[in-house]
Design an enzyme around this catalytic site. Sequence first.
Site, short mmCIF file in Angstrom:
data_model
loop_
_atom_site.label_atom_id
_atom_site.label_comp_id
_atom_site.label_asym_id
_atom_site.label_seq_id
_atom_site.Cartn_x
_atom_site.Cartn_y
_atom_site.Cartn_z
N SER A 65 -10.90 -11.44 -1.10
CA SER A 65 -9.70 -11.70 -0.51
C SER A 65 -9.71 -11.77 0.98
CB SER A 65 -8.66 -10.76 -0.92
OG SER A 65 -7.55 -11.05 -0.41
N ASP A 277 -4.32 -16.09 3.14
CA ASP A 277 -5.72 -15.18 3.31
C ASP A 277 -6.67 -15.91 2.34
OD1 ASP A 277 -4.69 -14.74 0.85
OD2 ASP A 277 -5.46 -12.61 0.85
N ASP A 279 -8.24 -15.57 -0.57
CA ASP A 279 -8.19 -16.11 -1.66
C ASP A 279 -6.61 -16.51 -2.03
OD1 ASP A 279 -6.89 -13.53 -1.69
OD2 ASP A 279 -7.61 -13.10 -3.55
N ALA A 372 4.69 -6.15 3.60
CA ALA A 372 4.75 -6.55 4.90
C ALA A 372 3.64 -7.72 5.09
CB ALA A 372 4.65 -5.50 6.35
N ARG A 499 1.55 9.26 5.70
CA ARG A 499 1.22 9.07 4.30
C ARG A 499 -0.40 9.15 4.48
NH1 ARG A 499 -0.26 3.95 3.43
NH2 ARG A 499 -0.52 4.33 1.14
N SER A 501 -3.93 8.09 3.85
CA SER A 501 -4.70 6.67 3.53
C SER A 501 -5.06 6.97 1.94
CB SER A 501 -5.73 6.23 4.23
OG SER A 501 -6.84 5.53 3.78
N GLY A 502 -5.29 5.69 1.18
CA GLY A 502 -5.76 5.36 -0.08
C GLY A 502 -7.57 5.51 -0.16
N THR A 503 -7.85 5.33 0.99
CA THR A 503 -9.43 4.86 1.06
C THR A 503 -10.17 5.89 2.04
OG1 THR A 503 -8.88 3.21 2.67
CG2 THR A 503 -9.11 2.62 0.44
#
Length: 545
Positions: A65, A277, A279, A372, A499, A501-503
């Site tokens: 991506s 973007d 992809d 967003a 929140r 981060s997921g990573t």
Amino acid sequence: MTQFEKVSQRSVQHPKPVGLVLQYGTAGFRTNAKQLDHIMYRMGLLAALRSKKTKSTIGVMVTASHNPEEDNGVKLIDPMGEMVTPAWEEYATLLANAEQEGLLAALKDVIEREAVNMSQDVSVFIGKDTRPSSEGLSQAVLDGVSSLGGHGHDYGLVTTPQLHFMVCCQNTQGRYGTPTIDGYYQKLSKAFVQLTKHAPNRTDDQKHLLVDGANGIGALKLRDMEPFLQKELQVSLFNDGSSGKLNFQCGADYVKVQQRPPQGVRMSAGERCCSFDGDADRIVYYYNDSADQFHLLDGDKIATLISTFLKELLNQAGLDLRVAVVQTAYANGSSTQYLEETMKVTVRCVKTGVKHLHHAAQEFDIGVYFEANGHGTVLFSKAAEEKIQQLALDPNTNDEKKSAARLLESTVNLINQTVGDALSDMLLIEAVLAIKGLTIQQWDAIYTDLPNRQLKVKVADRRVIDTTDAERRAVSPAGLQDTIDALVKKYKMSRAFVRPSGTEDVVRVYAEADTQENADALAHEVSVAVYRIAGGVGEEPKPLH
């Protein structure tokens, strides 16, 4: 030779680096391309098992991506063109991380847990983006599929949404469309041309759009699609991949994060521009005003334009269908207020991540969702599509209602409902602007974004932060939410949330307020609170000014 011996033998040609651990996330696997050969082979195996289990065609897309060109990645696509289910994401991680000698045991574990019928046929569609590494990596996927006696159909260079589309077409026996690239172009362009017939006296200037192709696959496919559009859209394509590097100083992510036009795009004041973007599953719009000030129209602005258009058409058609916009906590407060108070559209807030948005959008007659960052689409329930079709065909419908119903019908056909799709979204936005007779400045002026600021705070362990209410309130650590509430009270028109981060071990802070100065001050004060209460590491956050 048994199937499993073949798997074992072939896997030696795609060895796993010892100790390498990767996680299948929202975006599938994504890392430096050199570390992915074994992953691709194993995702070929998993896709074959998923195909046997569902008795359907499964998609495998080789792409990273908006990541840099040296990275690559892979995503699996389920039968209706949606993302693979969470249970199978876990199997992907399990297979990916099995050491060489443990691969067969891991494979048999999945087969047992899912009671996969190994004599069932296999059908897998494979696509890839333009990265130099994609050729070899997609071959590794094909190796995996054929190791289990499966048939892999290699579509070669395609955008991610095109592969989602073709998987859905194949599994609906053509009801959704024809599972070829030309089938995709024909369905979308026919709907676009139908819609633009309702836009009176468009000039060539109004048909003109500058497009930044991020030096990726979207640029190639837009070129291929142009003849189908019958000159109803006149594109000047920049960053078309002929010389520049993929996603380097261009593309939707760059424009969104840097808040400036991409390199290599020459834009005059007031000219409409958009960026894909890498992809082509995200899109953002932007323009420079007469004072050379840059204006970004992101996913919030896109969702507002589309949902407003749909709501107006439903009113004209006299159709009682519920339209909702699904947002995350990051959606600008002005967009939420405009939708709820001015347009009387239902707004639902969910946790960050495409799968949460897509899932919530399915609960309404018509669900519009855009992150967003410009990734999003519109979902129509079966019942909604049927009501629209019936009205368009009903001989007793008056002209105004019939016209609105036909516009709705073309809109349904123009939208790729399987996933966010930059080409489809671009055509929809262009059609809506043409029908409503709006310039990009007028679209931008529908509402004014509240000034906002996003910051990151490094912490020892991001898991100490737990949230509720679609990530808008922190339930732990104790005292953090009370502190945030007290800080928010100091500023006008303000809100803030944190929140994990997921990573990575950081906490993300978002704040908005009546002025940029106040948004910055609030974001900073909340960052300090996170640092002190949630175990910050390194230096305490410094004020922005």
